[in-house]
Design a protein around this motif. Structure first.
Motif, PDB file in Angstrom:
ATOM      1  N   LEU A 262       0.853  -1.239   0.030  1.00 52.71           N
ATOM      2  CA  LEU A 262       0.105   0.029  -0.115  1.00 52.71           C
ATOM      3  C   LEU A 262       0.906   1.341  -0.123  1.00 52.71           C
ATOM      4  O   LEU A 262       0.523   2.326  -0.684  1.00 52.71           O
ATOM      5  CB  LEU A 262      -0.922  -0.071   1.206  1.00 52.71           C
ATOM      6  N   TYR A 263       1.877   1.382   0.817  1.00 48.74           N
ATOM      7  CA  TYR A 263       2.774   2.232   1.105  1.00 48.74           C
ATOM      8  C   TYR A 263       3.360   2.666  -0.531  1.00 48.74           C
ATOM      9  O   TYR A 263       3.682   3.743  -1.054  1.00 48.74           O
ATOM     10  CB  TYR A 263       4.014   2.000   1.820  1.00 48.74           C
ATOM     11  N   ALA A 264       3.907   1.449  -1.173  1.00 45.85           N
ATOM     12  CA  ALA A 264       4.343   1.828  -2.579  1.00 45.85           C
ATOM     13  C   ALA A 264       3.536   2.402  -3.478  1.00 45.85           C
ATOM     14  O   ALA A 264       3.946   3.115  -4.510  1.00 45.85           O
ATOM     15  CB  ALA A 264       4.988   0.444  -3.112  1.00 45.85           C
TER      16      ALA A 264
ATOM     17  N   GLN B 253       9.522   3.769  10.416  1.00 42.32           N
ATOM     18  CA  GLN B 253       9.660   4.820   9.485  1.00 42.32           C
ATOM     19  C   GLN B 253       8.804   4.988   8.241  1.00 42.32           C
ATOM     20  O   GLN B 253       8.553   6.094   7.997  1.00 42.32           O
ATOM     21  CB  GLN B 253      11.173   4.521   8.639  1.00 42.32           C
ATOM     22  N   ARG B 254       8.121   4.110   7.870  1.00 41.69           N
ATOM     23  CA  ARG B 254       7.241   4.060   7.028  1.00 41.69           C
ATOM     24  C   ARG B 254       5.916   5.122   7.528  1.00 41.69           C
ATOM     25  O   ARG B 254       5.559   5.770   6.866  1.00 41.69           O
ATOM     26  CB  ARG B 254       6.610   2.817   6.457  1.00 41.69           C
ATOM     27  N   LEU B 255       5.614   4.707   8.698  1.00 44.85           N
ATOM     28  CA  LEU B 255       4.402   5.434   9.335  1.00 44.85           C
ATOM     29  C   LEU B 255       4.830   6.877   9.510  1.00 44.85           C
ATOM     30  O   LEU B 255       4.004   7.840   8.929  1.00 44.85           O
ATOM     31  CB  LEU B 255       4.436   4.720  10.939  1.00 44.85           C
TER      32      LEU B 255
ATOM     33  N   PRO C 190      -5.440   6.023   0.085  1.00 47.01           N
ATOM     34  CA  PRO C 190      -4.475   4.928  -0.075  1.00 47.01           C
ATOM     35  C   PRO C 190      -3.382   5.028   1.220  1.00 47.01           C
ATOM     36  O   PRO C 190      -3.199   4.002   1.742  1.00 47.01           O
ATOM     37  CB  PRO C 190      -3.762   4.831  -1.439  1.00 47.01           C
ATOM     38  N   THR C 191      -2.965   6.327   1.557  1.00 49.58           N
ATOM     39  CA  THR C 191      -1.946   6.348   2.542  1.00 49.58           C
ATOM     40  C   THR C 191      -2.611   6.203   3.913  1.00 49.58           C
ATOM     41  O   THR C 191      -1.849   5.589   4.695  1.00 49.58           O
ATOM     42  CB  THR C 191      -1.645   8.009   2.368  1.00 49.58           C
ATOM     43  N   VAL C 192      -3.955   6.421   4.157  1.00 48.95           N
ATOM     44  CA  VAL C 192      -4.592   5.989   5.417  1.00 48.95           C
ATOM     45  C   VAL C 192      -4.765   4.721   5.524  1.00 48.95           C
ATOM     46  O   VAL C 192      -4.306   4.062   6.694  1.00 48.95           O
ATOM     47  CB  VAL C 192      -6.147   6.808   5.365  1.00 48.95           C
ATOM     48  N   ALA C 193      -5.015   4.106   4.491  1.00 51.98           N
ATOM     49  CA  ALA C 193      -4.964   2.423   4.495  1.00 51.98           C
ATOM     50  C   ALA C 193      -3.493   1.777   4.535  1.00 51.98           C
ATOM     51  O   ALA C 193      -3.441   0.818   5.634  1.00 51.98           O
ATOM     52  CB  ALA C 193      -5.441   1.797   3.174  1.00 51.98           C
ATOM     53  N   ALA C 194      -2.565   2.383   4.230  1.00 51.46           N
ATOM     54  CA  ALA C 194      -1.118   1.895   4.585  1.00 51.46           C
ATOM     55  C   ALA C 194      -0.797   2.081   5.939  1.00 51.46           C
ATOM     56  O   ALA C 194      -0.092   1.297   6.603  1.00 51.46           O
ATOM     57  CB  ALA C 194      -0.320   2.752   3.587  1.00 51.46           C
ATOM     58  N   ILE C 195      -0.987   3.194   6.412  1.00 53.00           N
ATOM     59  CA  ILE C 195      -0.856   3.671   8.037  1.00 53.00           C
ATOM     60  C   ILE C 195      -1.641   2.702   8.793  1.00 53.00           C
ATOM     61  O   ILE C 195      -0.773   1.948   9.705  1.00 53.00           O
ATOM     62  CB  ILE C 195      -1.352   4.977   8.171  1.00 53.00           C
TER      63      ILE C 195
END
Length: 274
Positions: free
Chosen positions: A115-117, A154-156, A128-133
């Motif tokens: 999701l991050y990528a 770090q991704r968060l 999508p950013t909210v889903a990745a978090i």
């Protein structure tokens, strides 16, 4: 020239031979051989070959000792091919099917990583950013000492920064629209929208590096709002703007906008003392 021609011919023959072998394997009902061939493709980075084979094998190998590995290799192959949406769904399927499986921790991490990528730039919709978090937070909740803990944290931070930048761009857009009323359908105005957006962002992310930038927008918007207000609201709004300017100077005494804040204070006083 002849040497280069021979190399090209050799490569064509090699590729043709590989393609023919792949077609034979793909059509084969010898699933053990197909499984080993898919593993070899995966190990050699031939992910576009591995995916169709693994898609077949996931169903065929269900309930066998190879089922977990097939599903995980499929997810990882999709990820390596940058099909991040498909990868996130396949990693999720693995984790839901095998929550205690051999690859459960890495599948949980790669749900978020996929999701991050695929997250868009800050100007675009950040769903999508909210889903990745949420996915990375789920990983950290289940594996607080997991092997990918540092990367997930770090991704968060990076994803939260993207959300903050999105809010900053929204607030700045409202400020730049200023007195334009074409987009104000509920009786408000752009300066009020800027203030609300910026203050909400500061409440949600109090330690953001953009804190001063948000504060500048709030200060400027409150002053502009006072100037454009109807008479019965002007005194209160000029007082509010003056208080905001003093608060800004106290928090950011060395700001590049300090001079602006001081000018605003003088203008506010000139009106409130009349």
């Amino acid at each position: 020239m002849k040497k280069n021609l021979f190399i090209i011919i050799a490569l064509v023959l090699l590729f043709t031979g590989c393609a023919q072998e792949y077609n034979r394997v793909y059509k084969s009902t010898n699933y053990s051989y197909k499984y080993e061939f898919a593993k070899e493709c995966f190990a050699n980075g031939k992910y576009s070959f591995a995916v169709p084979l693994l898609q077949d094998l996931v169903t065929i190998q269900k309930g066998t000792d190879n089922a977990q590995e097939c599903l995980y290799m499929l997810a990882m192959s999709e990820y390596r091919l940058k099909d991040y949406e498909a990868a996130s769904e396949t990693f999720k399927k693995y984790y839901q099917t095998y929550p205690n499986g051999d690859y459960a921790e890495m599948a949980s991490f790669y749900i978020g990583q996929s999701l991050y990528a695929g997250t868009p730039e800050p100007r675009l919709d950040q769903t999508p950013t909210v889903a990745a978090i949420a996915a990375f937070q789920d990983y950290l909740d289940v594996y607080p000492d997991g092997k990918m803990k540092g990367t997930a944290q770090q991704r968060l931070f990076e994803l939260q920064d993207k959300l903050i930048r999105k809010e900053f761009l929204n607030a700045k857009l409202y400020y730049n629209l200023g007195s334009y009323f074409g987009n104000c359908t509920n009786g408000g105005n752009n300066y009020e929208a800027c203030i609300i957006t910026a203050e909400n962002a500061l409440n949600d992310f109090p330690y953001t590096p953009l804190r001063e930038d948000f504060a500048i927008l709030v200060m400027k918007s409150k002053f502009e709002l006072a100037q454009m207000s109807v008479e019965e609201k002007k005194i209160q709004r000029y007082q509010d703007a003056e208080d905001e300017c003093y608060g800004f100077i106290n928090e950011y005494p060395d700001s590049k906008e300090r001079e602006t804040a001081e000018k605003y204070i003088e203008k506010c006083k000139a009106y409130t003392k009349e």
